[in-house]
Design an enzyme around this catalytic site. Structure first.
Site: not given
Ligand code: AG3
Length: 281
Positions: A31, A62, A86, A137-138, A155-158
Site C-alpha cells: 500500500q 489501541h 505500527d 497474510d493474517g 487491528d487492520s485497515t478498513d
Molecule cells: N486501524 C483502523 C483504521 C481505520 C481507519 N479508517 C478510517 N479512517 N476510515 C488502525 C490501525 C492502527 N493500529
C-alpha cells in the site's frame, strides 16, 4: 511550509483536510505509506491516503481494541494480533502481566519499519521477549495455525485491499477454531454514522460463527464517522463487565469506560444490528 493533506477514505461520505507541517516519508509497498508531521496531531501515519494513526489520539483506539477483551477473560496468557504493524496494539497487550506470549502477524513489513523509525512510542513493544513478530497474510496464518490463543485482536485497515479477507465469515470461523474454550475475538468494525451497513454485516457474519457477540464503541476524532465500533465475540458466555481488576496504566480505558462503551441495548433494534448476546449483568 504548510501542506494540505486531503484524506481519501473509501467508505466515508466526507474527507478530512489536515494542515500538515511536512511530509516526512513515503514508500510504496503493498500500500502507499506516508508519514506526516502535523502541528496539532504530531506524527500521522496514512495508508493509501487514509489516516491510521496520529500520535495525539492513537491511545484511545489501541487501548479500546486491546483492553476490553483482555479484561473479559479470567486469565489471558496468549494473544494473537492480526495486523497492527505500527505496534500500538502490541504495546497495550504487553501491559498485562498475565500475558506470556503475543504473536503479531502483519502482512506489510514496511509498516513495521516505518513504526520503528517514526513512531517509537508505538513500536516500543517489538523488542519485548514475549512478542513474536511474523510477516504473513493474517487470513493464511490463521487457517494454518496449530496453536490456540485466549484472545485474538484484528487491528487492520478498513476492509479494502489485502484487509478484505479479514472481514469474511470464513476468517471469523477460522479464528474461532484457534481460540481456547473461553477465548475472545475482537475486530475493529468501522463507524455507526458512516458505515452502519458494514457494522450490521460484521455482526451478522460473527453470529454465524460465534454464539456470543456484542458491540462496543469509542469516540475517535481522526477516523471519519467518529462513533467507532469494535465487534467482540466468544464461544462461551461473557459479561459486559470486566472480570478482573482493570490495569491502571491507561489514558482512556478504565472500568467505567469498559462498561459504558457497550452500545446501549435499545439501539441495536433501532439500528437494525443483531441483538447482542453478552451478559448484561
Ligand atoms: N486501524 C483502523 C483504521 C481505520 C481507519 N479508517 C478510517 N479512517 N476510515 C488502525 C490501525 C492502527 N493500529
Amino acid at each position: 511550509m504548510e501542506t494540505k493533506f486531503i484524506e481519501s477514505d473509501p467508505y466515508s461520505p466526507i474527507g478530512y483536510v489536515y494542515s500538515m507541517s511536512t511530509k516526512l516519508f513515503s514508500v510504496n509497498s503493498l500500500q502507499k505509506i506516508d508519514v506526516w508531521q502535523s502541528p496539532f496531531f504530531g506524527k500521522v501515519l496514512t495508508c493509501d491516503g487514509v489516516v491510521q494513526v496520529t500520535e495525539r489520539d492513537e491511545f484511545i483506539y489501541h487501548e479500546m481494541l486491546a483492553h476490553v477483551a483482555l479484561h473479559s477473560h479470567v486469565n489471558p496468557t496468549s494473544v494473537l494480533i492480526v495486523g497492527g504493524g505500527d505496534g500500538g496494539t502490541l504495546r497495550e497487550v504487553l501491559k498485562h502481566e498475565c500475558v506470556s506470549k503475543v504473536v503479531m502477524v502483519e502482512i506489510d513489513p514496511e509498516v513495521i519499519n516505518v513504526a520503528k523509525q517514526f513512531f517509537p512510542s508505538l513500536s516500543c513493544g517489538f523488542s519485548d521477549e514475549r512478542a513474536q513478530i511474523i510477516i504473513a497474510d493474517g487470513a493464511d496464518y490463521i487457517l494454518q495455525c496449530k496453536e490456540k490463543f485466549d484472545v485474538i485482536l484484528v487491528d487492520s485497515t478498513d476492509p479494502v485491499g489485502p484487509a478484505i479477507s479479514l472481514y469474511d465469515e470464513e476468517f471469523f470461523q477460522n479464528a474461532n477454531n484457534i481460540l481456547t474454550e473461553q477465548g475472545l475475538f475482537v475486530i475493529q468494525s468501522e463507524s455507526i454514522h458512516f458505515h452502519l451497513n458494514i457494522v450490521q454485516e460484521i455482526q451478522r457474519k460473527l453470529a454465524k460463527c460465534f454464539p456470543i457477540r456484542d458491540l462496543y464503541t469509542a469516540p475517535i476524532a481522526t477516523y471519519a464517522g467518529n462513533w467507532w465500533t469494535f465487534s467482540i465475540a466468544s464461544k462461551a458466555p461473557v459479561s459486559r463487565y470486566p472480570c478482573n481488576n482493570v490495569i491502571k496504566e491507561c489514558r482512556y480505558y478504565a472500568e467505567d469506560v469498559h462498561i459504558s462503551a457497550y452500545l446501549p441495548f435499545s439501539l441495536f433494534g433501532k439500528l437494525n444490528i443483531l441483538e447482542p448476546t453478552f451478559n448484561r449483568l
